[in-house]
Design a protein around this motif. Structure first.
Motif, PDB file in Angstrom:
ATOM      1  N   GLU A  78       0.833  -1.193   0.000  1.00 36.56           N
ATOM      2  CA  GLU A  78       0.000   0.000   0.000  1.00 36.56           C
ATOM      3  C   GLU A  78       0.872   1.249   0.000  1.00 36.56           C
ATOM      4  O   GLU A  78       2.012   1.239   0.469  1.00 36.56           O
ATOM      5  N   GLY A  80       2.587   4.626   0.983  1.00 39.31           N
ATOM      6  CA  GLY A  80       3.005   5.164   2.267  1.00 39.31           C
ATOM      7  C   GLY A  80       2.659   6.637   2.408  1.00 39.31           C
ATOM      8  O   GLY A  80       1.705   7.131   1.807  1.00 39.31           O
ATOM      9  N   ALA A  81       3.442   7.362   3.185  1.00 42.87           N
ATOM     10  CA  ALA A  81       3.206   8.791   3.409  1.00 42.87           C
ATOM     11  C   ALA A  81       3.420   9.558   2.114  1.00 42.87           C
ATOM     12  O   ALA A  81       4.238   9.172   1.270  1.00 42.87           O
ATOM     13  N   PRO A  82       2.689  10.674   1.932  1.00 42.63           N
ATOM     14  CA  PRO A  82       2.876  11.458   0.695  1.00 42.63           C
ATOM     15  C   PRO A  82       4.255  12.113   0.656  1.00 42.63           C
ATOM     16  O   PRO A  82       4.795  12.523   1.679  1.00 42.63           O
ATOM     17  N   LYS A  83       4.804  12.205  -0.524  1.00 39.09           N
ATOM     18  CA  LYS A  83       6.092  12.876  -0.716  1.00 39.09           C
ATOM     19  C   LYS A  83       6.048  13.671  -2.011  1.00 39.09           C
ATOM     20  O   LYS A  83       5.242  13.399  -2.907  1.00 39.09           O
ATOM     21  N   ALA A 138       4.967  22.793   3.276  1.00 40.75           N
ATOM     22  CA  ALA A 138       3.906  21.855   2.922  1.00 40.75           C
ATOM     23  C   ALA A 138       3.069  22.344   1.744  1.00 40.75           C
ATOM     24  O   ALA A 138       2.085  21.686   1.382  1.00 40.75           O
ATOM     25  N   PRO A 173       2.574   8.988  -3.412  1.00 39.52           N
ATOM     26  CA  PRO A 173       2.767   8.211  -2.176  1.00 39.52           C
ATOM     27  C   PRO A 173       4.161   7.606  -2.126  1.00 39.52           C
ATOM     28  O   PRO A 173       4.712   7.171  -3.149  1.00 39.52           O
ATOM     29  N   ALA A 174       4.742   7.607  -0.950  1.00 44.24           N
ATOM     30  CA  ALA A 174       6.051   6.983  -0.790  1.00 44.24           C
ATOM     31  C   ALA A 174       5.929   5.477  -0.977  1.00 44.24           C
ATOM     32  O   ALA A 174       4.921   4.868  -0.615  1.00 44.24           O
ATOM     33  N   ALA A 176       6.216   1.687  -0.282  1.00 40.25           N
ATOM     34  CA  ALA A 176       6.288   0.898   0.949  1.00 40.25           C
ATOM     35  C   ALA A 176       7.572   0.069   0.954  1.00 40.25           C
ATOM     36  O   ALA A 176       8.281  -0.051  -0.058  1.00 40.25           O
TER      37      ALA A 176
END
Length: 377
Positions: A78, A80-83, A138, A173-174, A176
């Motif tokens: 899935e 990961g955190a947005p980058k 951001a 998304p980063a 996984a």
């Protein structure tokens, strides 16, 4: 708490918490038997390309989610955190006298900051880091328009070159963590089942749903079953690793006891029948054939061999029975059976509280031994 309370509390909590926080993934589980697993039902997809593995995992997860017994589905790849990803056009950058290293350093200095001195606080010297405000860090529009300074500058009125002029900025998304199994990249699709549903039944229904959908993996990719089924197989393999040595020692012991290979063969026939009767008791009362049940079957086999040795020893000790007198055989067996029946009653009675206590941990173990011993007698 009592098993009845658990049976009422787990489904109610699952429904209430899922409704209260629909954007969160909340899982409520009871104590399960056997080795710990990440999820009761797990389909591993193995292959070379991560993007393809992610796509295949999403497709399998969509099918798994249609199975009524499955409550929550998740995949191992899935997002990961947005980058923020900056794709620089190197040709444009070179025309301005910039290379990738210079661009990266300027972005790092602006967004992550640079040490611009120090501050004395008592006896401690603290470095001072200067960077743009958190709100701007951001803001993708601000990042896209960050001014880049080319070598040589451009005078006092020079404001720099906006990053968007030479690069494309996008939020993605980063990736996984990349998991490998035996050298192959893996994406695991994990499913959690409703309270009281056996993982084996849920896995069977998942496979049936995939067959009904006609789903197949492309060339170069394959399935591997994980979860409860894989953990149980590993434990069974560990339990059975020393079976060869145990069987050899058992045969030698029984042969030396009876001084007869024929009577030893009879004792081992009893072993197979005892295991079958223990499994029959589990099937009749609908207990799962998990690790605890397997250990119970092994214990039931030991008790059955002990009873067989008692009867065969009695037959061998009686001269008339040894010579084929059927009445003498019946008499010996009846005398021996009194001891066996009394042992059976005490064994069954000892395990009865565990069976009546309920739950998913002890009853399968107790039924495998008590039910097997009762039917064996």
């Amino acid at each position: 708490s009592a098993p009845e309370t658990t049976a009422e509390l787990v489904p109610a909590l699952q429904d209430q918490l899922a409704s209260a926080a629909p954007s969160a993934r909340i899982l409520v589980r009871d104590l399960v038997q056997g080795p710990p697993v990440n999820a009761p039902v797990e389909m591993r997809i193995l292959g070379p390309d991560l993007d393809t593995l992610r796509q295949l995992g999403d497709e399998v997860a969509a099918i798994m989610a249609t199975v009524p017994e499955v409550t929550i589905v998740r995949t191992g790849l899935e997002g990961g955190a947005p980058k923020v990803r900056v794709n620089v056009d190197e040709n444009r950058a070179r025309l301005l006298g910039l290379d990738l290293g210079q661009i990266a350093r300027q972005l790092d200095t602006t967004l992550e900051g640079a040490t611009g001195g120090s501050l004395l606080e008592g006896t401690e010297e603290l470095p001072v880091r200067v960077r743009v405000d958190d709100a701007l860090r951001a803001d993708t529009d601000f990042i896209s328009n960050l001014p880049l300074v080319a070598p040589g500058g451009g005078g006092a009125a020079y404001t720099g070159i906006p990053l968007s002029a030479i690069a494309q900025v996008e939020v993605v998304p980063a990736r996984a963590a990349i998991v490998r199994r035996n050298g192959d990249r893996e994406n695991s699709v994990q499913g959690f089942v409703q309270y009281g549903v056996l993982p084996e039944e849920a896995l069977k229904n998942v496979n049936a749903a995939m067959d009904a959908a006609g789903y197949t993996l492309p060339a170069g990719y394959r399935f591997d079953v994980g979860g409860d089924a894989d953990a149980r197989n590993d434990v069974l393999n560990n339990l059975l690793a020393s079976v060869g040595l145990i069987v050899t020692l058992t045969i030698a012991t029984i042969v030396m006891t009876f001084n007869s290979f024929r009577l030893s063969a009879v004792a081992f026939i009893v072993t197979g029948l005892s295991a079958g009767l223990s499994i029959l008791a589990l099937a009749v009362f609908q207990y799962p054939f998990g690790i605890n049940a397997v250990i119970g079957v092994i214990g039931s086999i030991g008790v059955s061999i002990n009873a067989a040795i008692i009867i065969l020893t009695g037959l061998q000790a009686d001269e008339d029975a040894r010579n084929g007198d059927q009445e003498a055989m019946v008499d010996v067996v009846m005398r021996s059976s009194r001891h066996i029946v009394s042992t059976t009653i005490t064994t069954f009675g000892g395990f009865l509280p565990l069976i009546l206590g309920g739950g998913g941990f002890w009853p399968p173990f107790a039924m495998a031994i008590a039910g097997g011993v009762l039917l064996r007698t």
